[in-house]
Scaffold this active site. Structure first.
Site, PDB file in Angstrom:
ATOM      1  N   TYR A 147       1.085  -0.892   0.448  1.00  0.00           N
ATOM      2  CA  TYR A 147      -0.108   0.013   0.033  1.00  0.00           C
ATOM      3  C   TYR A 147       0.876   1.232   0.149  1.00  0.00           C
ATOM      4  O   TYR A 147       1.406   1.914   0.827  1.00  0.00           O
ATOM      5  CB  TYR A 147      -0.873  -0.104   1.343  1.00  0.00           C
ATOM      6  CG  TYR A 147      -2.113  -0.857   1.478  1.00  0.00           C
ATOM      7  CD1 TYR A 147      -3.127  -0.752   0.805  1.00  0.00           C
ATOM      8  CD2 TYR A 147      -1.587  -2.213   1.759  1.00  0.00           C
ATOM      9  CE1 TYR A 147      -4.102  -2.034   0.915  1.00  0.00           C
ATOM     10  CE2 TYR A 147      -2.682  -3.072   1.347  1.00  0.00           C
ATOM     11  CZ  TYR A 147      -4.010  -2.721   0.814  1.00  0.00           C
ATOM     12  OH  TYR A 147      -5.173  -3.642   1.840  1.00  0.00           O
ATOM     13  N   CYS A 148       0.720   1.605  -1.142  1.00  0.00           N
ATOM     14  CA  CYS A 148       2.149   3.025  -1.473  1.00  0.00           C
ATOM     15  C   CYS A 148       1.196   4.157  -1.487  1.00  0.00           C
ATOM     16  O   CYS A 148       0.195   4.723  -2.231  1.00  0.00           O
ATOM     17  CB  CYS A 148       2.296   2.639  -3.027  1.00  0.00           C
ATOM     18  SG  CYS A 148       3.535   3.996  -3.006  1.00  0.00           S
TER      19      CYS A 148
END
Length: 176
Positions: A147-148
């Site tokens: 999850y960037c």
């Protein structure tokens, strides 16, 4: 010269891996917190509005939390909703805060994003549909996900610190 141009294009492409400047193909969700753009502009900084409401991004290695190693919780800067725990954070080398899972499965919503000629998965908070970043399948075990997220979309509260008003408001309304 030719090598320099190839290198520049490659870096531009790689830098865009966590970026999105256009709205994604978002399903018609009804979120608990609804505000007009004018209302959002009253409560968010210009950078937060750009990221959270216009699906923008901050440049790699410039956000406040990309290298944060403190223990605590990351909340939505739009709503105060809890999103990620520091125990799920890892160093991805991308220059953005990265997590292998959200704090709970209902914290975020996945949306198909077809911007920039790619198909990606945008992540929005489930409280307001505000853009947080993207999720990719190149993360560590146990999920294999990355999850960037954009630092501008988050508020970090270190363990033991007082909660900001926006987080207290979220808890009063939705943590019952």
């Amino acid at each position: 010269m030719r090598f320099s141009l190839i290198l520049i294009f490659a870096l531009a492409y790689l830098t865009g891996a966590c970026q999105n400047n256009k709205s994604s193909t978002e399903a018609e969700e009804v979120y608990p917190i609804q505000k007009s753009n004018e209302d959002w502009k009253q409560v968010l900084t210009d950078e937060q509005f750009y990221v959270l409401r216009e699906q923008g991004t901050e440049r790699a290695f410039t956000g406040e939390y990309w290298d944060n190693k403190k223990k605590g919780v990351y909340y939505s800067a739009a709503t105060g909703q809890p999103l990620f725990s520091s125990i799920h954070k890892f160093r991805s080398g991308t220059g953005w805060p990265s997590f292998y899972q959200p704090i709970n499965e209902d914290a975020v919503i996945e949306v198909v994003d077809k911007s920039y000629g790619m198909i990606r998965t945008e992540i929005v908070d489930s409280g307001s549909g505000s853009h947080l970043g993207h999720v990719f399948s190149d993360g560590p075990a146990p999920t294999g996900l990355r999850y960037c997220m954009n630092s501008a979309s988050l508020i970090f509260v270190e363990e033991g610190d007082d909660l900001p008003a926006i987080v207290k408001e979220w808890k009063e309304k939705f943590d019952k």
